[in-house]
Design an enzyme around this catalytic site. Sequence first.
Site, short mmCIF file in Angstrom:
data_model
loop_
_atom_site.label_atom_id
_atom_site.label_comp_id
_atom_site.label_asym_id
_atom_site.label_seq_id
_atom_site.Cartn_x
_atom_site.Cartn_y
_atom_site.Cartn_z
N THR A 192 34.15 41.06 39.15
CA THR A 192 34.95 41.69 40.21
C THR A 192 34.80 43.21 40.22
O THR A 192 34.91 43.84 41.28
CB THR A 192 36.44 41.30 40.12
OG1 THR A 192 37.04 41.88 38.96
CG2 THR A 192 36.62 39.80 40.09
N LEU A 239 37.23 44.42 44.60
CA LEU A 239 37.96 43.43 45.39
C LEU A 239 37.99 42.11 44.61
O LEU A 239 37.22 41.20 44.87
CB LEU A 239 37.30 43.28 46.76
CG LEU A 239 38.20 42.95 47.93
CD1 LEU A 239 39.48 43.78 47.92
CD2 LEU A 239 37.48 43.16 49.24
N HIS A 240 38.92 42.04 43.65
CA HIS A 240 38.93 40.95 42.67
C HIS A 240 39.06 39.56 43.31
O HIS A 240 38.18 38.71 43.17
CB HIS A 240 40.11 41.12 41.69
CG HIS A 240 40.18 42.47 41.05
ND1 HIS A 240 39.37 42.84 40.00
CD2 HIS A 240 41.00 43.53 41.28
CE1 HIS A 240 39.68 44.07 39.62
NE2 HIS A 240 40.67 44.50 40.38
N ASP A 241 40.19 39.31 43.97
CA ASP A 241 40.54 37.95 44.35
C ASP A 241 39.61 37.30 45.37
O ASP A 241 39.34 36.10 45.28
CB ASP A 241 41.99 37.90 44.85
CG ASP A 241 42.98 38.27 43.75
OD1 ASP A 241 42.60 38.18 42.56
OD2 ASP A 241 44.12 38.65 44.06
N CYS A 243 36.58 37.26 45.42
CA CYS A 243 35.41 36.69 44.74
C CYS A 243 35.55 35.18 44.58
O CYS A 243 34.54 34.46 44.61
CB CYS A 243 35.21 37.34 43.38
SG CYS A 243 34.56 39.03 43.45
#
Length: 311
Positions: A192, A239-241, A243
């Site tokens: 991420t 933009l972690h989530d 992914c």
Amino acid sequence: MALPIIIDCDPGHDDAIALVLALASPELEVKAITSSAGNQTPEKTLRNVLRMLTLLKRPDIPVAGGAVKPLMRELIIADNVHGESGLDGPALPEPSFAPQSGTAVELMAKTLRESAQPVTIVSTGPQTNVALLLNSHPELHTKIARIVIMGGAMALGNWTPAAEFNIYVDPEAAEIVFQSGIPVVMAGLDVTHKAQIHAADIERFRAIGNPISTIVAELLDFFMEYHKDEKWGFVGAPLHDPCTIAWLLKPEIFTTVERWVGVETQGKYTQGMTVVDYYFLTGNKPNATVMVDVDRQGFVDLLAERLQYYA
């Protein structure tokens, strides 16, 4: 046939954008959304799910609120990242509909029970609700195709030197998920932090010019501020989530490895650490597909392409 999914999330700017991406993708059928406490308090994350679905004109999707605190610990929130509301930045609508009267676990269980095919659970917050589901409904494990989580890291933490935030909030729950025997896909900080949105990407999203792409750009404007701190060394904001959703849509833009993962629940310095057996030192059989790299441009292009859906 669209892939049935349940999303368990704690919106959160990046959770909100994961919802935008999922609901713009005909390949996915979002059967239910549950909220977890994490980025903000449980009341605020539930409200934010309802606000996002009101914005996206999807009051048809069942929503339920989850556990108010981790399994064995007091709740920690990330209001320093996501602001007072959990979604500071844009002007979002007030919820136009109410959540279900039952709990997140009850809604997940009902959804699994009624689904003709196994369901993928996408969990972008702490793993509390998913762990409670697994513990209380062993008979439904076979109805879960896989659990795709945003959490953990092979290398560095972002909440402590060793731990990523989502896992740190409820390490006992995360350990239950990883050791459940159900296939787990882990989008940790290793991937991420490479899925960064740059200032030029935000302007590209804004230029798409529909109401949703504008809101996404405004969410990212706010999210960017926290990540400008020099300690991170970022060009943009990770933009972690999204992914998790992007992996379901375009797995080819990600590099993954199959490894055993355990969660440290006791360590003096390492509570909440995901211990990834990269060199096969334990003799444990792999229990997770671990994302290690992403084609950043492919990721940004996917977001831009799906934002057109809202024209």
